[in-house]
Write a protein that holds these residues in place. Structure first.
Motif, PDB file in Angstrom:
ATOM      1  N   ASP A  35     -62.705 -32.535 -13.516  1.00 34.73           N
ATOM      2  CA  ASP A  35     -63.558 -32.926 -12.391  1.00 34.73           C
ATOM      3  C   ASP A  35     -62.788 -33.652 -11.291  1.00 34.73           C
ATOM      4  O   ASP A  35     -63.393 -34.298 -10.428  1.00 34.73           O
ATOM      5  N   ARG A  36     -61.447 -33.553 -11.285  1.00 30.10           N
ATOM      6  CA  ARG A  36     -60.648 -34.299 -10.323  1.00 30.10           C
ATOM      7  C   ARG A  36     -59.901 -33.348  -9.396  1.00 30.10           C
ATOM      8  O   ARG A  36     -59.443 -32.278  -9.800  1.00 30.10           O
ATOM      9  N   GLN A  37     -59.767 -33.768  -8.117  1.00 26.84           N
ATOM     10  CA  GLN A  37     -59.043 -32.979  -7.130  1.00 26.84           C
ATOM     11  C   GLN A  37     -57.872 -33.789  -6.573  1.00 26.84           C
ATOM     12  O   GLN A  37     -57.859 -35.022  -6.651  1.00 26.84           O
ATOM     13  N   PHE A  38     -56.925 -33.076  -5.976  1.00 29.08           N
ATOM     14  CA  PHE A  38     -55.665 -33.689  -5.554  1.00 29.08           C
ATOM     15  C   PHE A  38     -55.342 -33.250  -4.136  1.00 29.08           C
ATOM     16  O   PHE A  38     -55.328 -32.052  -3.837  1.00 29.08           O
ATOM     17  N   TYR A  39     -55.066 -34.231  -3.253  1.00 29.35           N
ATOM     18  CA  TYR A  39     -54.628 -33.918  -1.895  1.00 29.35           C
ATOM     19  C   TYR A  39     -53.157 -33.513  -1.921  1.00 29.35           C
ATOM     20  O   TYR A  39     -52.311 -34.251  -2.437  1.00 29.35           O
ATOM     21  N   THR A  40     -52.852 -32.362  -1.327  1.00 32.13           N
ATOM     22  CA  THR A  40     -51.476 -31.908  -1.277  1.00 32.13           C
ATOM     23  C   THR A  40     -51.269 -30.989  -0.081  1.00 32.13           C
ATOM     24  O   THR A  40     -52.195 -30.274   0.333  1.00 32.13           O
ATOM     25  N   TRP A  41     -50.085 -31.040   0.467  1.00 35.76           N
ATOM     26  CA  TRP A  41     -49.701 -30.111   1.534  1.00 35.76           C
ATOM     27  C   TRP A  41     -49.169 -28.825   0.907  1.00 35.76           C
ATOM     28  O   TRP A  41     -48.305 -28.869   0.031  1.00 35.76           O
ATOM     29  N   LEU A 202     -56.976 -29.825  -3.962  1.00 34.90           N
ATOM     30  CA  LEU A 202     -56.672 -28.836  -4.993  1.00 34.90           C
ATOM     31  C   LEU A 202     -57.416 -29.159  -6.274  1.00 34.90           C
ATOM     32  O   LEU A 202     -57.526 -30.321  -6.672  1.00 34.90           O
ATOM     33  N   ARG A 203     -57.888 -28.111  -6.943  1.00 35.24           N
ATOM     34  CA  ARG A 203     -58.553 -28.271  -8.235  1.00 35.24           C
ATOM     35  C   ARG A 203     -58.119 -27.132  -9.157  1.00 35.24           C
ATOM     36  O   ARG A 203     -57.639 -26.092  -8.699  1.00 35.24           O
ATOM     37  N   ARG A 204     -58.300 -27.347 -10.459  1.00 35.24           N
ATOM     38  CA  ARG A 204     -58.086 -26.288 -11.447  1.00 35.24           C
ATOM     39  C   ARG A 204     -59.434 -25.716 -11.840  1.00 35.24           C
ATOM     40  O   ARG A 204     -60.378 -26.450 -12.121  1.00 35.24           O
ATOM     41  N   GLU A 205     -59.505 -24.395 -11.866  1.00 34.80           N
ATOM     42  CA  GLU A 205     -60.782 -23.734 -12.097  1.00 34.80           C
ATOM     43  C   GLU A 205     -60.542 -22.421 -12.839  1.00 34.80           C
ATOM     44  O   GLU A 205     -59.968 -21.482 -12.287  1.00 34.80           O
ATOM     45  N   HIS A 206     -60.969 -22.351 -14.110  1.00 31.07           N
ATOM     46  CA  HIS A 206     -60.881 -21.107 -14.883  1.00 31.07           C
ATOM     47  C   HIS A 206     -59.458 -20.549 -14.887  1.00 31.07           C
ATOM     48  O   HIS A 206     -59.215 -19.410 -14.513  1.00 31.07           O
ATOM     49  N   ARG A 207     -58.504 -21.394 -15.261  1.00 32.63           N
ATOM     50  CA  ARG A 207     -57.105 -20.975 -15.409  1.00 32.63           C
ATOM     51  C   ARG A 207     -56.529 -20.448 -14.097  1.00 32.63           C
ATOM     52  O   ARG A 207     -55.744 -19.493 -14.064  1.00 32.63           O
TER      53      ARG A 207
END
Length: 221
Positions: A35-41, A202-207
């Motif tokens: 449930d966590r997202q990450f700010y990235t360029w 950015l998030r991870r979703e279904h591999r």
């Protein structure tokens, strides 16, 4: 191809051919959870028909056990992280974007080539070149962050530009994958023009990696 790029490609191919099995890419890195997202360029590759054609061609041969193919709208080149979205304030994001926009206005668009295939234990990538132009853009982004924060996240060194087209999803044997990849080792690369850097959540979703665009910064505005 520069000596650095050639040396990296040769070293990684040699290591991959000696690798008995894949390493599952989808373990949770420190701080990450569903449930966590990450700010990235990132650099992203929308509307890059030549690259999409090449990736589609290679991926047809990589529909093998152990590999999770990256969708065309998920192709990306990771540049520079900022931090988890629950730890970075909106005002800091606005300040970093403004400073990055100011500094990138004098940089020309990036003319890059992608290919040939460049594998490792956690995935199959495309070699990106030339590295020095991407490194210069990354250094510019890091300088912009440093103008807002006292400490810039992530190390300046150890950066290797790459675009992944398939992630390793299990500890499958590498021999069948090597057999398929050999056909693409000398395939001509695809040319792309990158006209902006993109700040994403950015998030991870279904591999797979998915994202929401937070801001875009033109190059050579």
């Amino acid at each position: 191809m520069s000596s650095r790029e050639l040396a990296s490609l040769h070293q990684r191919w040699t290591a991959y051919q000696d690798l008995p099995e894949l390493t599952n890419h989808w373990y949770w890195r420190p701080g990450w959870r569903a449930d966590r997202q990450f700010y990235t360029w990132h650099l992203t590759f929308e509307h890059q028909a030549e690259l999409h054609h090449l990736v589609t061609d290679v991926q047809r041969q990589l529909n093998l056990p152990g590999l999770d193919l990256v969708p065309l709208d998920g192709l990306h080149l990771t540049m520079q992280g900022l931090g988890f979205t629950d730890e970075v304030t909106n005002s800091d994001i606005e300040a970093v974007v403004a400073e990055t926009r100011r500094r990138c206005a004098s940089l020309p668009p990036l003319e890059l080539s992608l290919g040939p295939v460049d594998p490792d234990a956690e995935g199959i990538g495309m070699l990106v070149r030339p590295w020095d132009r991407i490194e210069h853009l990354r250094a510019t982004i890091r300088d912009a962050i440093g103008a807002v924060w006292q400490t810039v996240p992530e190390a300046a060194g150890g950066f290797r530009p790459h675009v992944t087209i398939a992630y390793s999803g299990s500890q499958a044997p590498t021999a069948p994958i090597c057999d398929r990849l050999n056909a693409f080792r000398h395939q001509p690369p695809a040319r792309v023009t990158i006209r902006q850097a993109t700040l994403i959540a950015l998030r991870r979703e279904h591999r797979s990696y998915r994202w929401t665009t937070v801001a875009t910064v033109p190059l050579g505005e």
